[in-house]
Motif scaffolding. Structure first.
Motif, short mmCIF file in Angstrom:
data_model
loop_
_atom_site.label_atom_id
_atom_site.label_comp_id
_atom_site.label_asym_id
_atom_site.label_seq_id
_atom_site.Cartn_x
_atom_site.Cartn_y
_atom_site.Cartn_z
N GLY A 126 -59.27 14.14 20.74
CA GLY A 126 -58.44 14.98 19.88
C GLY A 126 -57.71 16.05 20.67
O GLY A 126 -58.16 16.48 21.74
N ILE A 127 -56.58 16.48 20.14
CA ILE A 127 -55.75 17.47 20.82
C ILE A 127 -55.25 18.49 19.80
O ILE A 127 -55.35 18.29 18.59
N TYR A 128 -54.67 19.57 20.29
CA TYR A 128 -54.25 20.70 19.47
C TYR A 128 -52.74 20.94 19.62
O TYR A 128 -52.19 20.82 20.71
N SER A 129 -52.11 21.31 18.52
CA SER A 129 -50.75 21.85 18.56
C SER A 129 -50.58 22.80 17.38
O SER A 129 -51.55 23.14 16.71
N CYS A 130 -49.35 23.19 17.15
CA CYS A 130 -49.10 24.22 16.14
C CYS A 130 -47.76 23.96 15.45
O CYS A 130 -46.81 23.49 16.09
N ALA A 131 -47.70 24.25 14.16
CA ALA A 131 -46.48 24.03 13.39
C ALA A 131 -45.39 25.04 13.73
O ALA A 131 -44.23 24.86 13.36
N GLY A 132 -45.75 26.11 14.41
CA GLY A 132 -44.78 27.13 14.78
C GLY A 132 -44.07 26.83 16.09
O GLY A 132 -44.31 25.82 16.74
N SER A 133 -43.20 27.74 16.47
CA SER A 133 -42.47 27.59 17.73
C SER A 133 -43.39 27.81 18.93
O SER A 133 -43.11 27.33 20.04
N ALA A 134 -44.47 28.54 18.72
CA ALA A 134 -45.47 28.76 19.77
C ALA A 134 -46.85 28.69 19.14
O ALA A 134 -47.03 28.95 17.95
N THR A 135 -47.84 28.35 19.94
CA THR A 135 -49.22 28.28 19.45
C THR A 135 -49.78 29.69 19.31
O THR A 135 -49.13 30.69 19.64
N CYS A 136 -51.02 29.78 18.85
CA CYS A 136 -51.64 31.09 18.66
C CYS A 136 -51.85 31.82 19.98
O CYS A 136 -51.98 33.05 20.00
N GLN A 137 -51.88 31.09 21.09
CA GLN A 137 -52.01 31.70 22.41
C GLN A 137 -50.69 31.72 23.18
O GLN A 137 -50.67 31.90 24.40
N GLY A 138 -49.59 31.52 22.46
CA GLY A 138 -48.28 31.64 23.06
C GLY A 138 -47.81 30.44 23.86
O GLY A 138 -46.80 30.53 24.57
N ARG A 139 -48.49 29.32 23.75
CA ARG A 139 -48.04 28.10 24.42
C ARG A 139 -47.01 27.38 23.54
O ARG A 139 -46.84 27.71 22.36
N PRO A 140 -46.28 26.40 24.06
CA PRO A 140 -45.25 25.73 23.25
C PRO A 140 -45.83 25.07 22.00
O PRO A 140 -46.81 24.32 22.08
N GLY A 141 -45.25 25.39 20.84
CA GLY A 141 -45.63 24.74 19.60
C GLY A 141 -44.80 23.48 19.39
O GLY A 141 -43.98 23.11 20.22
N SER A 142 -45.00 22.86 18.22
CA SER A 142 -44.33 21.58 17.95
C SER A 142 -43.11 21.70 17.05
O SER A 142 -42.46 20.69 16.76
N ARG A 143 -42.78 22.88 16.59
CA ARG A 143 -41.64 23.00 15.69
C ARG A 143 -40.37 22.49 16.38
O ARG A 143 -40.00 22.92 17.46
N GLY A 144 -39.71 21.54 15.72
CA GLY A 144 -38.51 20.93 16.27
C GLY A 144 -38.79 19.74 17.18
O GLY A 144 -37.85 19.04 17.59
N TYR A 145 -40.07 19.52 17.50
CA TYR A 145 -40.43 18.43 18.41
C TYR A 145 -41.52 17.53 17.80
O TYR A 145 -42.21 16.81 18.52
N GLN A 146 -41.66 17.57 16.48
CA GLN A 146 -42.79 16.89 15.84
C GLN A 146 -42.84 15.40 16.17
O GLN A 146 -43.90 14.88 16.56
N PHE A 147 -41.73 14.69 16.02
CA PHE A 147 -41.73 13.24 16.25
C PHE A 147 -41.89 12.93 17.73
O PHE A 147 -42.57 11.97 18.10
N GLN A 148 -41.29 13.75 18.56
CA GLN A 148 -41.42 13.55 20.01
C GLN A 148 -42.87 13.77 20.45
O GLN A 148 -43.42 12.98 21.23
N ASP A 149 -43.49 14.83 19.94
CA ASP A 149 -44.88 15.10 20.30
C ASP A 149 -45.81 14.00 19.77
O ASP A 149 -46.74 13.57 20.47
N ALA A 150 -45.58 13.56 18.55
CA ALA A 150 -46.42 12.50 17.97
C ALA A 150 -46.35 11.24 18.82
O ALA A 150 -47.38 10.58 19.06
N TYR A 177 -56.86 12.25 17.18
CA TYR A 177 -57.10 13.37 16.24
C TYR A 177 -56.16 14.51 16.64
O TYR A 177 -56.05 14.83 17.83
N LEU A 178 -55.52 15.12 15.67
CA LEU A 178 -54.64 16.28 15.94
C LEU A 178 -55.04 17.45 15.05
O LEU A 178 -55.01 17.35 13.82
N LYS A 179 -55.40 18.56 15.69
CA LYS A 179 -55.58 19.83 14.98
C LYS A 179 -54.26 20.58 15.07
O LYS A 179 -53.76 20.84 16.17
#
Length: 399
Positions: free
Chosen positions: A112-136, A146-148
């Motif tokens: 499993g791996i982690y990402s975030c619906a925002g532009s950045a994660t809770c720790q300021g790393r790159p989020g998935s907003r705008g890149y959802q299909f590319q990240d998937a 598994y994705l959190k």
């Protein structure tokens, strides 16, 4: 001819997409079990840590007990490359994420791996907003199972729409991936999450304490339990309420408090995601996390969440219907004193499970922590329950 060819391609794409959507819907038929890096290690994640944790899950009995997801939380990612692909931290993961995933899979575990619906994660790393299909697609290529998906830096998005976008991306990525909605319960995801995700957080982050409050939103175990009491109708196979990860073994609670924590997560049909250092568990921690009788209640195929059957203020009785006409009952002591329980089954009507009738049948009373029968429902149940502790039993018809 060209139009006919395009039509055939569209049909093939539609059939493939429908197939992956069906696989998505068939995932997490029981609450997911596994381990997540955040509660113990925070941002200190690495290839070495994850591989060692995979070894530990196999060697210490966690995998055998049912824990099969190994999840890296935040801080594995550092940036995006020139075409938008997410970049793994090259210092902490020198061989890339695919190598780590392959190692985990070879151990018989899922990754499993982690990402975030925002532009950045809770720790300021790159989020998935705008890149959802590319990240998937990237996760599918790596072999992620598994994705959190967190909710920091969301910049005013609508939660349901944001999570549906990533859900759609996962359904089309070419690999079945369990989707964990980590929105903290702010928009009541239990009301809209079914079909979008497989589990959804119901509260703010858990803290390693029995009962405590934090100005910024963290909650202790008891406060989280209280918030689950009205949510049982939303849980079931493929769609679970998630009161957050386990703190068992991290040192902030007593042995009895950790038993309460683990027992109630099992009763609530909650995901069981350990969050301790699996490489050096003490005997009590291992005893709790690998209790097969309690885990069986959590993983029961009926998939019902427990109901608070009786609220007596500082004493509570929770009941969880199980398959085969059985039921788990948990007596929870919220006080700092021993509860001298003296319970008469004949004075109660178990309306929470229509197949269970202590007035028409006699049931064995099996203690899930002592792993033995302690009586029958034709007798009074007399037991001392420690401070902040529980008595959890399973009722089965006397044959």
């Amino acid at each position: 001819m060209k139009l006919k060819f395009i039509g055939i391609l569209f049909l093939i794409f539609s059939l493939c997409t429908a197939g992956y959507t069906q696989k998505f819907e068939e995932l997490a038929q029981t609450p997911p079990m596994g381990w997540n890096s955040w509660n113990k290690f925070g941002c200190n994640v690495s290839e070495k840590l994850i591989c060692e944790m995979a070894d530990a899950m196999v060697n210490n009995g966690m995998l055998e007990a049912g824990y099969n997801y190994l999840v890296i939380d935040d801080c594995w990612q550092v940036r995006r490359d020139s075409v938008g692909n997410i970049v793994v931290d090259p210092e902490r993961f020198p061989n890339g994420m695919k190598t780590v995933v392959d190692y985990v899979h070879k151990k018989g575990l899922k990754f499993g791996i982690y990402s975030c619906a925002g532009s950045a994660t809770c720790q300021g790393r790159p989020g998935s907003r705008g890149y959802q299909f590319q990240d998937a697609r990237t996760y599918a290529k790596w072999g992620v199972d598994y994705l959190k998906y967190d909710w920091c830096n969301e910049e005013g998005q609508n939660a349901k729409a944001a999570y549906k976008t990533m859900s759609d991306a996962l359904k089309e990525c070419g690999r079945p991936i369990v989707f964990s909605i980590c929105e903290w319960g702010d928009s009541k995801p239990w009301e809209w999450g079914k079909g979008i995700g497989h589990l959804w957080r119901t509260t703010a982050d858990i803290r390693d304490c029995y009962q405590c409050t934090f100005d910024w939103g963290g909650l202790g175990v008891l406060d989280i339990i209280d918030k689950q009491a009205a949510l049982q109708q939303y849980a079931g196979p493929g769609h679970w309420n998630d009161p957050d990860m386990l703190e068992v073994g991290n040192g902030g609670m007593t042995y009895d408090e950790y038993k309460t924590h683990f027992t109630m997560w099992a009763m609530l049909a909650a995901p069981l995601m350990a969050g301790n250092d699996l490489r050096n568990m003490d005997a009590q921690t291992k005893e709790i996390l690998t209790n097969a009788d309690v885990i069986a209640v959590n993983q029961d195929k009926l998939g019902q969440q427990a109901t608070k059957f009786m609220d007596m203020g500082e004493y509570e009785i929770w009941a969880k219907p199980l398959s085969n006409g059985e039921v788990a009952v948990c007596f929870m002591n919220r006080t700092n004193q021993i509860w001298k329980l003296d319970y008469d089954w004949k004075k109660q009507t178990m309306y929470f499970a229509t197949e269970v009738s202590v007035h028409k049948k006699v049931y064995n009373v099996f203690d899930l922590w002592e792993h033995k029968n302690i009586g029958k429902t034709s007798e009074r149940l007399v037991k001392e329950i420690p401070a902040h502790g529980v008595l959890v039993i399973r009722l089965s018809v006397v044959k």
